[in-house]
Design a protein around this motif. Structure first.
Motif, PDB file in Angstrom:
ATOM      1  N   ALA A  16      -2.723   8.833  15.036  1.00 34.44           N
ATOM      2  CA  ALA A  16      -2.091  10.144  14.820  1.00 34.44           C
ATOM      3  C   ALA A  16      -3.057  11.274  15.171  1.00 34.44           C
ATOM      4  N   ALA A  17      -4.326  11.111  14.833  1.00 36.46           N
ATOM      5  CA  ALA A  17      -5.322  12.134  15.176  1.00 36.46           C
ATOM      6  C   ALA A  17      -5.456  12.259  16.685  1.00 36.46           C
ATOM      7  N   TRP A  25      -2.417  19.927  18.069  1.00 35.32           N
ATOM      8  CA  TRP A  25      -1.707  20.088  16.807  1.00 35.32           C
ATOM      9  C   TRP A  25      -2.689  19.919  15.655  1.00 35.32           C
ATOM     10  N   THR A  26      -2.267  20.344  14.477  1.00 34.29           N
ATOM     11  CA  THR A  26      -3.023  20.060  13.266  1.00 34.29           C
ATOM     12  C   THR A  26      -2.394  18.852  12.576  1.00 34.29           C
ATOM     13  N   ALA A  27      -3.042  18.390  11.539  1.00 31.73           N
ATOM     14  CA  ALA A  27      -2.509  17.253  10.776  1.00 31.73           C
ATOM     15  C   ALA A  27      -1.166  17.591  10.136  1.00 31.73           C
ATOM     16  N   ARG A  28      -0.889  18.870   9.956  1.00 33.16           N
ATOM     17  CA  ARG A  28       0.399  19.257   9.360  1.00 33.16           C
ATOM     18  C   ARG A  28       1.584  18.871  10.235  1.00 33.16           C
ATOM     19  N   SER A  29       1.347  18.584  11.506  1.00 37.51           N
ATOM     20  CA  SER A  29       2.432  18.179  12.406  1.00 37.51           C
ATOM     21  C   SER A  29       2.850  16.732  12.211  1.00 37.51           C
ATOM     22  N   THR A  47       0.608   8.035   0.368  1.00 36.93           N
ATOM     23  CA  THR A  47       1.375   9.267   0.523  1.00 36.93           C
ATOM     24  C   THR A  47       1.076   9.878   1.884  1.00 36.93           C
ATOM     25  N   MET A  48       2.005  10.629   2.376  1.00 30.98           N
ATOM     26  CA  MET A  48       1.774  11.311   3.643  1.00 30.98           C
ATOM     27  C   MET A  48       0.689  12.373   3.490  1.00 30.98           C
ATOM     28  N   ASP A  49       0.602  12.973   2.306  1.00 30.52           N
ATOM     29  CA  ASP A  49      -0.473  13.941   2.098  1.00 30.52           C
ATOM     30  C   ASP A  49      -1.835  13.275   2.242  1.00 30.52           C
ATOM     31  N   SER A  50      -1.990  12.065   1.705  1.00 29.82           N
ATOM     32  CA  SER A  50      -3.276  11.372   1.840  1.00 29.82           C
ATOM     33  C   SER A  50      -3.548  11.019   3.301  1.00 29.82           C
ATOM     34  N   LEU A  51      -2.513  10.645   4.033  1.00 26.60           N
ATOM     35  CA  LEU A  51      -2.692  10.333   5.450  1.00 26.60           C
ATOM     36  C   LEU A  51      -3.042  11.601   6.229  1.00 26.60           C
ATOM     37  N   ARG A  52      -2.350  12.695   5.943  1.00 30.97           N
ATOM     38  CA  ARG A  52      -2.665  13.952   6.633  1.00 30.97           C
ATOM     39  C   ARG A  52      -4.096  14.399   6.339  1.00 30.97           C
ATOM     40  N   ASN A  53      -4.571  14.155   5.116  1.00 29.73           N
ATOM     41  CA  ASN A  53      -5.966  14.479   4.795  1.00 29.73           C
ATOM     42  C   ASN A  53      -6.920  13.656   5.654  1.00 29.73           C
ATOM     43  N   ARG A  54      -6.634  12.387   5.830  1.00 29.99           N
ATOM     44  CA  ARG A  54      -7.473  11.526   6.675  1.00 29.99           C
ATOM     45  C   ARG A  54      -7.466  12.042   8.121  1.00 29.99           C
ATOM     46  N   GLU A  57      -9.509  15.191   8.536  1.00 25.91           N
ATOM     47  CA  GLU A  57     -10.951  14.885   8.573  1.00 25.91           C
ATOM     48  C   GLU A  57     -11.360  14.404   9.967  1.00 25.91           C
ATOM     49  N   ARG A  58     -10.521  13.609  10.587  1.00 24.76           N
ATOM     50  CA  ARG A  58     -10.830  13.121  11.932  1.00 24.76           C
ATOM     51  C   ARG A  58     -10.776  14.245  12.964  1.00 24.76           C
ATOM     52  N   LEU A  59      -9.950  15.241  12.729  1.00 26.99           N
ATOM     53  CA  LEU A  59      -9.817  16.345  13.685  1.00 26.99           C
ATOM     54  C   LEU A  59     -10.931  17.369  13.588  1.00 26.99           C
TER      55      LEU A  59
END
Length: 60
Positions: A16-17, A25-29, A47-54, A57-59
């Motif tokens: 995804a990153a 894009w940002t992780a919010r996408s 949770t998707m929030d935890s995945l978006r946080n990961r 961090e990669r971005l």
């Protein structure tokens, strides 16, 4: 009860990153099936929030 192994969660975050980077894009996408379509049950086990946080961090 369909847990994702840590390696699989890491792989989806990396993929995804990479897509986000290409499109600037940002992780919010990044969204999950159940966030977009009521009635969908996936993903489960995180949770998707935890995945978006990961992903965020990669971005960095």
């Amino acid at each position: 009860a369909d847990p994702w192994p840590p390696a699989q969660i890491d792989a989806i975050a990396r993929a995804a990153a990479a897509v986000c980077r290409v499109h600037r894009w940002t992780a919010r996408s990044v969204i999950g099936h159940r966030e977009w379509q009521p009635g969908k049950v996936d993903p489960r086990g995180f949770t998707m929030d935890s995945l978006r946080n990961r992903i965020a961090e990669r971005l960095k």
